[in-house]
Design a protein around this motif. Structure first.
Motif, PDB file in Angstrom:
ATOM      1  N   ILE A  54       0.798  -1.245   0.000  1.00  0.00           N
ATOM      2  CA  ILE A  54       0.000   0.000   0.000  1.00  0.00           C
ATOM      3  C   ILE A  54       0.830   1.294   0.000  1.00  0.00           C
ATOM      4  O   ILE A  54       1.496   1.623   0.977  1.00  0.00           O
ATOM      5  CB  ILE A  54      -0.964   0.020   1.212  1.00  0.00           C
ATOM      6  N   ALA A 246      -4.084 -24.878  -6.011  1.00  0.00           N
ATOM      7  CA  ALA A 246      -4.974 -25.589  -6.936  1.00  0.00           C
ATOM      8  C   ALA A 246      -4.187 -25.876  -8.216  1.00  0.00           C
ATOM      9  O   ALA A 246      -3.576 -24.967  -8.790  1.00  0.00           O
ATOM     10  CB  ALA A 246      -6.183 -24.723  -7.252  1.00  0.00           C
ATOM     11  N   ALA A 275     -10.232 -16.685  -7.522  1.00  0.00           N
ATOM     12  CA  ALA A 275      -9.792 -15.347  -7.101  1.00  0.00           C
ATOM     13  C   ALA A 275      -8.275 -15.286  -7.201  1.00  0.00           C
ATOM     14  O   ALA A 275      -7.603 -14.654  -6.387  1.00  0.00           O
ATOM     15  CB  ALA A 275     -10.263 -15.073  -5.680  1.00  0.00           C
ATOM     16  N   CYS A 276      -7.764 -15.962  -8.210  1.00  0.00           N
ATOM     17  CA  CYS A 276      -6.311 -15.977  -8.448  1.00  0.00           C
ATOM     18  C   CYS A 276      -6.057 -15.191  -9.729  1.00  0.00           C
ATOM     19  O   CYS A 276      -6.970 -14.634 -10.330  1.00  0.00           O
ATOM     20  CB  CYS A 276      -5.833 -17.418  -8.594  1.00  0.00           C
ATOM     21  N   PHE A 425       7.231 -11.619  -7.419  1.00  0.00           N
ATOM     22  CA  PHE A 425       5.759 -11.539  -7.384  1.00  0.00           C
ATOM     23  C   PHE A 425       5.154 -12.723  -8.145  1.00  0.00           C
ATOM     24  O   PHE A 425       4.120 -13.251  -7.759  1.00  0.00           O
ATOM     25  CB  PHE A 425       5.273 -10.208  -7.974  1.00  0.00           C
ATOM     26  N   CYS A 429       2.888 -15.143  -5.819  1.00  0.00           N
ATOM     27  CA  CYS A 429       1.437 -14.941  -6.013  1.00  0.00           C
ATOM     28  C   CYS A 429       0.941 -15.535  -7.319  1.00  0.00           C
ATOM     29  O   CYS A 429      -0.229 -15.357  -7.651  1.00  0.00           O
ATOM     30  CB  CYS A 429       1.105 -13.454  -6.019  1.00  0.00           C
ATOM     31  N   GLY A 464     -11.651 -10.786  -8.766  1.00  0.00           N
ATOM     32  CA  GLY A 464     -10.383 -10.130  -8.468  1.00  0.00           C
ATOM     33  C   GLY A 464     -10.026  -9.030  -9.440  1.00  0.00           C
ATOM     34  O   GLY A 464     -10.805  -8.670 -10.326  1.00  0.00           O
ATOM     35  N   GLN A 465      -8.797  -8.540  -9.283  1.00  0.00           N
ATOM     36  CA  GLN A 465      -8.400  -7.303  -9.959  1.00  0.00           C
ATOM     37  C   GLN A 465      -8.445  -7.367 -11.478  1.00  0.00           C
ATOM     38  O   GLN A 465      -8.574  -6.341 -12.135  1.00  0.00           O
ATOM     39  CB  GLN A 465      -7.024  -6.885  -9.491  1.00  0.00           C
ATOM     40  N   GLY A 471      -7.233  -2.554 -11.841  1.00  0.00           N
ATOM     41  CA  GLY A 471      -7.102  -3.368 -10.636  1.00  0.00           C
ATOM     42  C   GLY A 471      -6.839  -2.518  -9.414  1.00  0.00           C
ATOM     43  O   GLY A 471      -7.326  -1.387  -9.324  1.00  0.00           O
ATOM     44  N   LEU A 473      -6.464  -2.501  -4.904  1.00  0.00           N
ATOM     45  CA  LEU A 473      -7.137  -3.112  -3.757  1.00  0.00           C
ATOM     46  C   LEU A 473      -8.655  -2.890  -3.734  1.00  0.00           C
ATOM     47  O   LEU A 473      -9.404  -3.839  -3.482  1.00  0.00           O
ATOM     48  CB  LEU A 473      -6.491  -2.605  -2.459  1.00  0.00           C
ATOM     49  N   PRO A 474      -9.151  -1.656  -4.025  1.00  0.00           N
ATOM     50  CA  PRO A 474     -10.609  -1.492  -4.010  1.00  0.00           C
ATOM     51  C   PRO A 474     -11.298  -2.401  -5.029  1.00  0.00           C
ATOM     52  O   PRO A 474     -12.367  -2.949  -4.762  1.00  0.00           O
ATOM     53  CB  PRO A 474     -10.810  -0.011  -4.383  1.00  0.00           C
TER      54      PRO A 474
HETATM   55  C1  LIG Z   1       4.404  -3.631  -5.018  1.00  0.00           C
HETATM   56  C2  LIG Z   1       2.919  -3.423  -5.102  1.00  0.00           C
HETATM   57  C3  LIG Z   1       2.362  -2.214  -4.716  1.00  0.00           C
HETATM   58  C4  LIG Z   1       0.983  -2.010  -4.796  1.00  0.00           C
HETATM   59  N1  LIG Z   1       0.454  -0.830  -4.334  1.00  0.00           N
HETATM   60  C5  LIG Z   1      -0.885  -0.672  -4.306  1.00  0.00           C
HETATM   61  C6  LIG Z   1      -1.465   0.498  -3.704  1.00  0.00           C
HETATM   62  O1  LIG Z   1      -0.771   1.368  -3.183  1.00  0.00           O
HETATM   63  N2  LIG Z   1      -2.827   0.617  -3.726  1.00  0.00           N
HETATM   64  C7  LIG Z   1      -3.638  -0.326  -4.301  1.00  0.00           C
HETATM   65  O2  LIG Z   1      -4.870  -0.168  -4.299  1.00  0.00           O
HETATM   66  N3  LIG Z   1      -3.114  -1.440  -4.869  1.00  0.00           N
HETATM   67  C8  LIG Z   1      -1.766  -1.636  -4.882  1.00  0.00           C
HETATM   68  N4  LIG Z   1      -1.227  -2.766  -5.429  1.00  0.00           N
HETATM   69  C9  LIG Z   1      -2.119  -3.697  -6.139  1.00  0.00           C
HETATM   70  C10 LIG Z   1      -2.872  -4.609  -5.190  1.00  0.00           C
HETATM   71  O3  LIG Z   1      -1.991  -5.217  -4.288  1.00  0.00           O
HETATM   72  C11 LIG Z   1      -3.590  -5.679  -6.028  1.00  0.00           C
HETATM   73  O4  LIG Z   1      -4.395  -5.030  -6.996  1.00  0.00           O
HETATM   74  C12 LIG Z   1      -4.504  -6.554  -5.167  1.00  0.00           C
HETATM   75  O5  LIG Z   1      -3.855  -6.995  -4.002  1.00  0.00           O
HETATM   76  C13 LIG Z   1      -4.988  -7.746  -6.006  1.00  0.00           C
HETATM   77  O6  LIG Z   1      -5.798  -8.577  -5.234  1.00  0.00           O
HETATM   78  P1  LIG Z   1      -6.400  -9.934  -5.811  1.00  0.00           P
HETATM   79  O7  LIG Z   1      -6.988 -10.640  -4.673  1.00  0.00           O
HETATM   80  O8  LIG Z   1      -7.255  -9.609  -6.985  1.00  0.00           O
HETATM   81  O9  LIG Z   1      -5.151 -10.730  -6.403  1.00  0.00           O
HETATM   82  P2  LIG Z   1      -3.841 -11.315  -5.683  1.00  0.00           P
HETATM   83  O10 LIG Z   1      -3.384 -10.413  -4.605  1.00  0.00           O
HETATM   84  O11 LIG Z   1      -2.909 -11.632  -6.787  1.00  0.00           O
HETATM   85  O12 LIG Z   1      -4.361 -12.638  -4.993  1.00  0.00           O
HETATM   86  C14 LIG Z   1      -4.415 -13.859  -5.655  1.00  0.00           C
HETATM   87  C15 LIG Z   1      -4.110 -14.937  -4.650  1.00  0.00           C
HETATM   88  O13 LIG Z   1      -4.265 -16.202  -5.281  1.00  0.00           O
HETATM   89  C16 LIG Z   1      -3.203 -17.038  -4.884  1.00  0.00           C
HETATM   90  N5  LIG Z   1      -3.080 -18.072  -5.913  1.00  0.00           N
HETATM   91  C17 LIG Z   1      -2.669 -17.918  -7.195  1.00  0.00           C
HETATM   92  N6  LIG Z   1      -2.745 -19.078  -7.852  1.00  0.00           N
HETATM   93  C18 LIG Z   1      -3.241 -19.992  -6.977  1.00  0.00           C
HETATM   94  C19 LIG Z   1      -3.553 -21.363  -7.076  1.00  0.00           C
HETATM   95  N7  LIG Z   1      -3.385 -22.034  -8.215  1.00  0.00           N
HETATM   96  N8  LIG Z   1      -4.022 -22.004  -5.967  1.00  0.00           N
HETATM   97  C20 LIG Z   1      -4.198 -21.337  -4.788  1.00  0.00           C
HETATM   98  N9  LIG Z   1      -3.901 -20.028  -4.658  1.00  0.00           N
HETATM   99  C21 LIG Z   1      -3.446 -19.358  -5.739  1.00  0.00           C
HETATM  100  C22 LIG Z   1      -2.013 -16.118  -4.767  1.00  0.00           C
HETATM  101  O14 LIG Z   1      -0.996 -16.656  -3.976  1.00  0.00           O
HETATM  102  C23 LIG Z   1      -2.678 -14.893  -4.142  1.00  0.00           C
HETATM  103  O15 LIG Z   1      -2.688 -14.978  -2.738  1.00  0.00           O
HETATM  104  C24 LIG Z   1       0.146  -3.013  -5.325  1.00  0.00           C
HETATM  105  C25 LIG Z   1       0.698  -4.245  -5.692  1.00  0.00           C
HETATM  106  C26 LIG Z   1       2.061  -4.456  -5.569  1.00  0.00           C
HETATM  107  C27 LIG Z   1       2.625  -5.794  -5.926  1.00  0.00           C
END
Ligand SMILES: Cc1cc2nc3c(=O)[nH]c(=O)nc-3n(C[C@H](O)[C@H](O)[C@H](O)COP(=O)(O)OP(=O)(O)OC[C@H]3O[C@@H](n4cnc5c(N)ncnc54)[C@H](O)[C@@H]3O)c2cc1C
Length: 498
Positions: A54, A246, A275-276, A425, A429, A464-465, A471, A473-474
């Motif tokens: 963040i 998975a 949600a991956c 990353f 992830c 997800g994003q 994409g 966090l929101p």
């Molecule tokens: C360095 C950095 C800085 C950022 N700064 C900001 C910021 O300041 N503000 C903001 O809003 N956003 C920011 N973001 C973006 C934000 O972190 C992402 O948009 C958000 O966290 C995505 O969430 P998600 O749940 O959609 O995906 P992810 O966070 O990618 O979650 C997916 C999950 O699925 C898991 N997964 C994947 N494949 C499998 C599988 N086959 N089986 C089981 N689990 C699996 C992964 O391990 C992960 O935990 C930043 C991201 C990074 C990397």
């Protein structure tokens, strides 16, 4: 009770899990990593905590719909929010440009730097002010709205629409160059990587949120935020399986019947939520048999739909940053990172977080954007573990040297040097090409707003994003909720938010 299996325990998976439990489903989250949060995380190194995410969280202003939603999932429960005075301080030839949260202060400081840019500065500030009324929609997703709700929604987006019309088709670089003073144009151009062709609207939306106090930083950092969501999920009766990746799906008659994981476990359910990363779903789990044309178009055209990653260098420093702005971008002698050399570095320190470092010490991070060509360099290097490690070490040392040249009092006081790359990353992830967000909007790209449905399969959806680029966090939070809203509709159940 109907059962939901959620693949991925990032913010989207946690959000989906929380709303699944609230709506009377039995759910389990499968997460490949040992901890939850996905890209919203942080890590500990020798007494220092390195925040991995963040820079700002949209949704920190009390009484707004997105803030309410963060609270509903427990992310902001009892947490103070740090609101920096300036989002970024940009240095150019001895001039400092600040992106102040106080818009009047921003305006007067910029006018002082460049009176000849008065018209452009006034325009910029007016556009930001207009966008302060913009609220991220958190209600029903578009595909669930009736006609009246759609009209109401469109009207609520009037100001945002006007800004998009004016600034959505100008590249940020062209917009930045319309300012005469090089310090102002340099500061504006920095906001997104130059080659992306991002539109000028990106900075106006960002500053609209920041100047209204909607984009602060929850104290405790990214990992703590995700873990609060995990606690909320568990308190509602949710189940977490981790580490548990998975690896394949069983499919019969247009339905997924089970998901098979690398720990030998198999999970059956009525609904499956991926949600991956989207590529993991399409390529690894569905084996390329259910590809979506909208995603394919974007994967196959990285020029118009670029992806961004970063190299993140973290330092544990035996001293305080005192007079140094929280985020400082300053010129350096070229440092090669990935495919290219950078001549500016962006340093952020976390002195507002006493728990991140031992007493009297500081944590500092430096983020260097990485694009397609850089990823290729890291991909090649990662084939040779030693070469990869050495290159990370070399970059860490070069960046440290560049910092010490600008801030000589730091010399000899660095206790920790940690370097994460796009491969980091990717490996933690499963992030496609190490992307930290989804496809970046550019002046050439078309918006994607996807429901997550997979054509040909009835009971698995993407969340997800990746559903709503760019994409962030929101988006992860909202799409997790929206996915459960759609499943409730399918089940003819009334969706419960609280
Ligand atoms: C360095 C950095 C800085 C950022 N700064 C900001 C910021 O300041 N503000 C903001 O809003 N956003 C920011 N973001 C973006 C934000 O972190 C992402 O948009 C958000 O966290 C995505 O969430 P998600 O749940 O959609 O995906 P992810 O966070 O990618 O979650 C997916 C999950 O699925 C898991 N997964 C994947 N494949 C499998 C599988 N086959 N089986 C089981 N689990 C699996 C992964 O391990 C992960 O935990 C930043 C991201 C990074 C990397």
């Amino acid at each position: 009770m109907k059962k939901v299996v959620i693949i991925g325990g990032g913010v989207a998976g946690l959000s989906a899990g929380i709303f699944a439990q609230k709506n009377g489903f039995e759910s389990v989250i499968l997460e490949k990593h040992h901890t939850l949060g996905g890209e919203c995380t942080g890590w500990d190194r020798q007494g220092y905590h390195i925040d991995g995410c963040i820079h700002w969280l949209v949704g920190t202003k009390q009484g707004t719909p997105i803030n309410d939603l963060w609270k509903t999932v427990g992310a902001l429960d009892g947490v103070d929010v740090y609101q920096p005075d300036s989002f970024l301080t940009f240095e150019h030839n001895g001039t400092q440009v600040n992106f102040y949260r106080d818009l009047e202060r921003l305006k007067s400081s910029w006018l002082e730097i460049s009176p000849e840019d008065e018209e452009a500065i006034n325009d910029f500030c007016q556009a930001i002010e207009k966008l302060q009324s913009f609220e991220i929609p958190t209600g029903k997703p578009m595909d669930m709205m009736n006609v009246l709700e759609k009209v109401k929604f469109m009207l609520s987006m009037k100001d945002a629409g006007m800004i998009m019309q004016k600034y959505g088709k100008i590249s940020l670089l062209d917009y930045a160059n319309s300012f005469k003073h090089p310090a102002l144009s340099g500061a504006l151009a920095y906001f997104v990587p130059e080659d992306f062709g991002a539109s000028a609207s990106s900075i106006i939306f960002a500053m609209g949120s920041f100047t209204k106090g909607q984009a602060g930083i929850p104290l405790g950092g990214s990992r703590a935020l995700a873990l609060r969501m995990k606690e909320r999920y568990l308190s509602l009766g949710g189940v977490v399986e981790s580490p548990c990746e998975a690896t394949s799906l069983s499919i019969e008659n247009n339905k997924v019947t089970s998901v098979i994981c690398n720990n030998g476990k198999t999970f059956t359910a009525d609904y499956f939520i991926a949600a991956c990363d989207a590529k993991v779903l399409f390529e690894r789990l569905l084996k390329g048999e259910y590809n979506d044309p909208e995603f394919e178009k974007r994967y196959n055209n990285p020029t118009d739909y670029p992806l961004a990653s970063e190299v993140r260098i973290a330092l544990g420093y035996a001293g305080k940053m005192n007079e140094i702005p929280r985020t400082l971008r300053f010129p350096v002698a070229p440092v090669k990172v990935g495919a290219n050399a950078v001549d500016y570095l962006t340093l952020t320190h976390y002195d507002y977080e006493p728990g991140f470092a031992p007493e009297g010490h500081s944590v500092i991070t430096v983020s260097v954007n990485q694009e397609a060509a850089d990823y290729e360099v890291w991909q090649a290097l990662s084939q040779d573990k030693q070469a990869y490690r050495e290159e990370k070490g070399r970059i860490g040392e070069d960046v440290l040297q560049a910092i010490v040249t600008r801030l000589p009092h730091m010399e000899g006081k660095i206790k920790v040097l940690d370097v994460a790359t796009p491969k980091t990353f990717e490996s933690y992830c499963n992030a496609y090409r190490g992307s930290f967000m989804a496809f970046w909007p550019t002046v050439r790209s078309k918006e994607l707003a996807h429901t997550g449905q997979i054509k040909g399969l009835d009971n698995i959806v993407l969340s997800g994003q990746w559903l709503q680029p760019p994409g962030g966090l929101p988006t992860a939070l909202i799409t997790g909720k929206d996915t459960i809203m759609r499943i409730c509709k399918q089940e003819r159940k009334k969706f419960v938010l609280n």
